[in-house]
Design an enzyme around this catalytic site. Structure first.
Site, short mmCIF file in Angstrom:
data_model
loop_
_atom_site.label_atom_id
_atom_site.label_comp_id
_atom_site.label_asym_id
_atom_site.label_seq_id
_atom_site.Cartn_x
_atom_site.Cartn_y
_atom_site.Cartn_z
N THR A 75 0.88 -1.15 0.20
CA THR A 75 -0.05 -0.02 -0.15
C THR A 75 0.80 1.21 0.14
OG1 THR A 75 -1.93 -1.01 1.36
CG2 THR A 75 -1.80 1.28 1.19
N SER A 202 4.98 -6.95 -1.56
CA SER A 202 4.76 -6.96 -0.18
C SER A 202 5.48 -8.24 0.45
CB SER A 202 3.26 -6.72 0.27
OG SER A 202 3.36 -6.76 1.55
N HIS A 204 4.35 -10.22 3.14
CA HIS A 204 3.39 -10.79 3.84
C HIS A 204 2.46 -11.65 2.83
CE1 HIS A 204 -0.67 -8.93 3.82
NE2 HIS A 204 0.15 -7.67 3.53
N THR A 243 13.76 5.05 10.16
CA THR A 243 14.49 3.88 10.52
C THR A 243 14.21 2.41 10.02
OG1 THR A 243 15.34 4.70 12.35
CG2 THR A 243 15.67 2.31 12.48
N CYS A 329 -9.59 -6.65 2.17
CA CYS A 329 -9.43 -5.12 2.52
C CYS A 329 -10.89 -4.54 2.27
CB CYS A 329 -8.53 -4.40 1.59
SG CYS A 329 -6.93 -5.43 1.52
C1 PLP Z 1 -2.33 -7.21 -0.40
C2 PLP Z 1 -2.40 -6.36 -1.57
C3 PLP Z 1 -2.07 -5.07 -1.25
C4 PLP Z 1 -1.52 -4.47 -0.15
O1 PLP Z 1 -0.41 -4.91 0.41
P1 PLP Z 1 -0.08 -4.41 1.92
O2 PLP Z 1 1.26 -4.93 1.89
O3 PLP Z 1 -0.78 -5.28 2.75
O4 PLP Z 1 0.03 -2.99 2.16
C5 PLP Z 1 -1.84 -4.27 -2.60
N1 PLP Z 1 -2.15 -4.89 -4.02
C6 PLP Z 1 -2.67 -6.07 -3.95
C7 PLP Z 1 -2.68 -6.99 -5.31
C8 PLP Z 1 -2.55 -7.01 -2.70
O5 PLP Z 1 -3.09 -8.16 -2.87
#
Ligand code: PLP
Length: 389
Positions: A75, A202, A204, A243, A329
């Protein structure tokens, strides 16, 4: 203690790989230095660890280490890319092209820019979620700053044709920003080969910890100009102050390292499981449909069971199964998915849809259990929406 439900929501987030957790631990306890502390061992250890993670991550996507900016997640990367470019270029270029099926991180950032005077073109898709490249090309203007299109859709797994998009971007000298959050670490993806100028992803979503992610920025995008959105100690080449989250970045790097040799095997294994599952639903549940056509990621199933109230269905099986109605989300409000609506589903069908996303730790037995539980719940007709169809 209650037994844990089978986790089938890998597109919302992935568990940390045990190897990732192990790699992170020393950076909480022993190597707790600040990588910006240039005057002692603690700082050097942290700096080395960041450098190593940056190398692993850039290697995974075919980039150079200096092209990676660490952020708090996709994000933030999306915000930095789109707002950063827009802020810098606002007097020359005031137009962005995106698509109605993008993640909210992109759509809401574009909506924010629209309020401050940008023009946003939101491409439509066909019923399988594919954009029309000729429609995209026809919408490019003299003042188009960038085209923001994702690689893999988080709800359906539908893949956009990166090479063709990039070729058109190059022809008109428009930057290509790609949200590849769902694809990195799962599909082979080389940013240079694909022709991507900026890319958000990302940790996670690829078996690393939450709270860290990256933005890839190539030299073309850098020379177009990007204004940082967070100011301070000029970390990350001044693009993102603050940081660095050392343990998380170490975990992100380890996750990238672990992915490389596993990807091909994982795709094959998950495709088989998913195909078995889809065949079973399609042949046993009258009227059921798979959304997204052929060109989609191997581990995701977006399934419509017309007349079924998906929210109630998922709640009724939640003791045994963890899966979702679509994007995590979208919040708690029961609103039909914007992705499915853009693909032409009715509100009723969109509300009768669920997403099953498999991953590294999904076992064959988990999938069979899910099939049985869902089939039984759906065929029992307890979740039929009266008056909705
Ligand atoms: C999960 C996701 C995001 C957001 O990622 P975060 O690291 O949770 O902010 C953005 N774009 C897509 C396609 C996602 O699947």
């Amino acid at each position: 203690m209650k037994k844990q439900a089978i986790y089938l929501d890998y597109n919302a987030t992935t568990p940390c790989d045990p190897g990732v957790v192990e790699a992170m631990i020393p950076y909480f306890s022993r190597h707790y230095g600040n990588p910006s502390s240039a005057d002692h061992w603690y700082g050097w250890m942290a700096k080395d660890a960041i450098d190593e993670a940056r190398t692993e991550i850039s290697d995974l996507i075919g980039a150079k280490p200096e092209e990676i900016i660490f952020t708090s997640g996709a994000t933030e990367s999306v915000n930095l890319a789109l707002k950063g470019l827009a802020d810098f270029n606002q007097h020359q270029k005031k137009h962005i092209i995106t698509c109605a099926t993008e993640h909210k991180a992109v759509l809401d950032t574009c909506a924010f820019l629209e309020e401050s005077g940008y023009t946003i073109t939101r491409l439509s898709t066909d019923t399988d979620g594919n954009i029309s490249l000729s429609e995209m090309e026809a919408n490019i203007r003299e003042d188009t700053l960038c085209i923001a299109l994702m690689y893999a859709n988080n709800e359906t797994g539908v893949l956009h044709p990166l090479h063709s998009i990039a070729a058109i971007c190059r022809k008109y000298d428009v930057l290509f920003f790609c949200d590849a959050t769902q694809a990195v670490g799962k599909l082979p993806l080389d940013v240079k080969n694909a022709g991507i100028d900026l890319m958000a992803f990302s940790s996670h979503k690829m078996y690393g910890p939450k709270g860290t992610g990256a933005l890839y920025i190539n030299s073309e995008a850098r020379s177009a100009g990007i204004l940082p959105q967070i100011h301070g100690g000029k970390h990350e080449k001044g693009m993102r102050s603050g940081t660095l989250n050392v343990p998380a970045i170490v975990g992100f790097g380890e996750a990238a390292r672990i992915c490389k040799p596993l990807m091909a095997v994982e795709r094959e294994r998950l495709k088989n499981l998913r195909d078995t599952m889809e065949r079973d639903f399609l042949s046993n549940i009258p009227g059921s449909r798979v959304n997204g056509g052929e060109n989609r990621m191997e581990h995701v199933s977006n399934l419509t069971f017309p007349g079924i109230h998906a929210e109630k269905l998922l709640l009724s099986v939640s003791g045994d199964l963890a899966l979702s109605r679509g994007s995590a989300c979208a919040g708690l409000l029961q609103k039909p998915s914007h992705v499915l609506k853009a693909m032409g589903l009715s509100d009723a069908d969109a509300l009768s849809t669920l997403r099953i996303s498999l991953g590294r730790f999904t076992q064959e037995a988990d999938v069979f259990k899910a099939i049985e539980l869902l089939k039984r719940a759906i065929l029992s007709k307890q979740h039929v929406v009266s008056g909705m169809i």
